[in-house]
Write an enzyme that holds these catalytic residues in place. Sequence first.
Site, PDB file in Angstrom:
ATOM      1  N   TYR A  84      10.644 -17.397  16.287  1.00 31.37           N
ATOM      2  CA  TYR A  84      10.560 -18.855  16.109  1.00 31.37           C
ATOM      3  C   TYR A  84       9.130 -19.386  16.183  1.00 31.37           C
ATOM      4  O   TYR A  84       8.663 -20.061  15.247  1.00 31.37           O
ATOM      5  CB  TYR A  84      11.463 -19.561  17.124  1.00 31.37           C
ATOM      6  CG  TYR A  84      11.414 -21.066  17.000  1.00 31.37           C
ATOM      7  CD1 TYR A  84      12.091 -21.720  15.972  1.00 31.37           C
ATOM      8  CD2 TYR A  84      10.673 -21.827  17.900  1.00 31.37           C
ATOM      9  CE1 TYR A  84      12.030 -23.101  15.849  1.00 31.37           C
ATOM     10  CE2 TYR A  84      10.617 -23.210  17.771  1.00 31.37           C
ATOM     11  CZ  TYR A  84      11.300 -23.838  16.757  1.00 31.37           C
ATOM     12  OH  TYR A  84      11.231 -25.211  16.630  1.00 31.37           O
TER      13      TYR A  84
ATOM     14  N   LYS B 249       6.785 -21.067  13.118  1.00 35.74           N
ATOM     15  CA  LYS B 249       6.259 -22.426  13.160  1.00 35.74           C
ATOM     16  C   LYS B 249       4.735 -22.453  13.068  1.00 35.74           C
ATOM     17  O   LYS B 249       4.154 -23.376  12.493  1.00 35.74           O
ATOM     18  CB  LYS B 249       6.751 -23.126  14.427  1.00 35.74           C
ATOM     19  CG  LYS B 249       8.246 -23.425  14.389  1.00 35.74           C
ATOM     20  CD  LYS B 249       8.617 -24.262  13.171  1.00 35.74           C
ATOM     21  CE  LYS B 249      10.065 -24.637  13.097  1.00 35.74           C
ATOM     22  NZ  LYS B 249      10.372 -25.503  11.933  1.00 35.74           N
TER      23      LYS B 249
END
Length: 269
Positions: A167, A171
Site C-alpha cells: 500500500y 501511494k
Amino acid sequence: MKHVIVITGIGGMGIACARRMGAGYKLLLCDFNEKQLSNASAELTNNGYNVTTVKLDVSDKESVNAVAKQAAMMGEIHAVIHTAGLSPTMADAERILNVNLIGTARMLEVFEAYISPGTVGIFISSSSGYLSGSLTAEQEKKLAILSADELVEYVPSLELNDPNDAYPVSKKANRLQVAAASVKWGKKGGRVMSISPGVHSTPMGKQEQEAHSFMKYMIENTPAGRVGTAEDIAATVEFVVSPAGNFLSGSDILVDGGVVAFLQTSGGR
C-alpha cells in the site's frame, strides 16, 4: 464552459467532491461497487445534481477506456478526480498494486487523450507514501515513467507480498506518476496534481483504524488536534481545480493535519 466532472471511487472522499463541486456540471460517477454507485446516484439526483454512473475497474484497460470515451461523449472534461483505491485491510498485495499503482497509470494515460486546455486531474495518494520503505532511485524512475502495460510486467519484481508494504509503495508511486504525467498533460493545456490525505474519517479510514493500533497513535498526536474529514479533501480538490490553483501542477499536497511532520521530527515512528 467545460461540462463534465469524472469522479472515480464513490466512498467518502469521492461523494464529498461530488457534493461540493458537482452543481452545474454533468457528473460521471465511477466505482467497482454497483450498489454504492446506485446509492450515491439516488442521493445526488434527489438533490438536483446531473448524474450518470458507470461500473469501473481501474485495473482493467478496457474498463478505463470505456469510461473515458463515455466522459468525452458527455462534453468537455472539466476535472478528473480519481479517489478509487484499496487499503491494506481490503485486499491482498497483488490486488492493491493492480488497483492503486497500475490503475493510476491507466487513468493518467487514457485520460491524457481526452483533456483540453483547462482540464485538471486530481489523483488521491496517501500520507503513508511519505513513510514507506525505501525504493532505489532506479525503482522510483521506473514506477514514474513505465506505462501501465509495462508496469504489469515490472511490479512483481518489487516482491511486495504484504498488503502493509504494498500500500505505501503504491501511494508513493502515485506521486511519482503524477509528477511525470504533468509534463504530458501540460503540453495539452491540462494540469494534474496528487493529494495525500492523512488519517481521515471515511469508511476506508475507519476500517484501517480498527485494524491498526498505530492509527490511534497518529490521531492522538496529529498537530491539528483532530481526525481529518472527507470534506477537508473535497475543499482541497476544489481549490486545486479552481482558477486560484491554476499554477499548481505535477506536485503533491499533503493534507494530514501535520502528522507526517510529527512522525518525522519527534521520533514517533
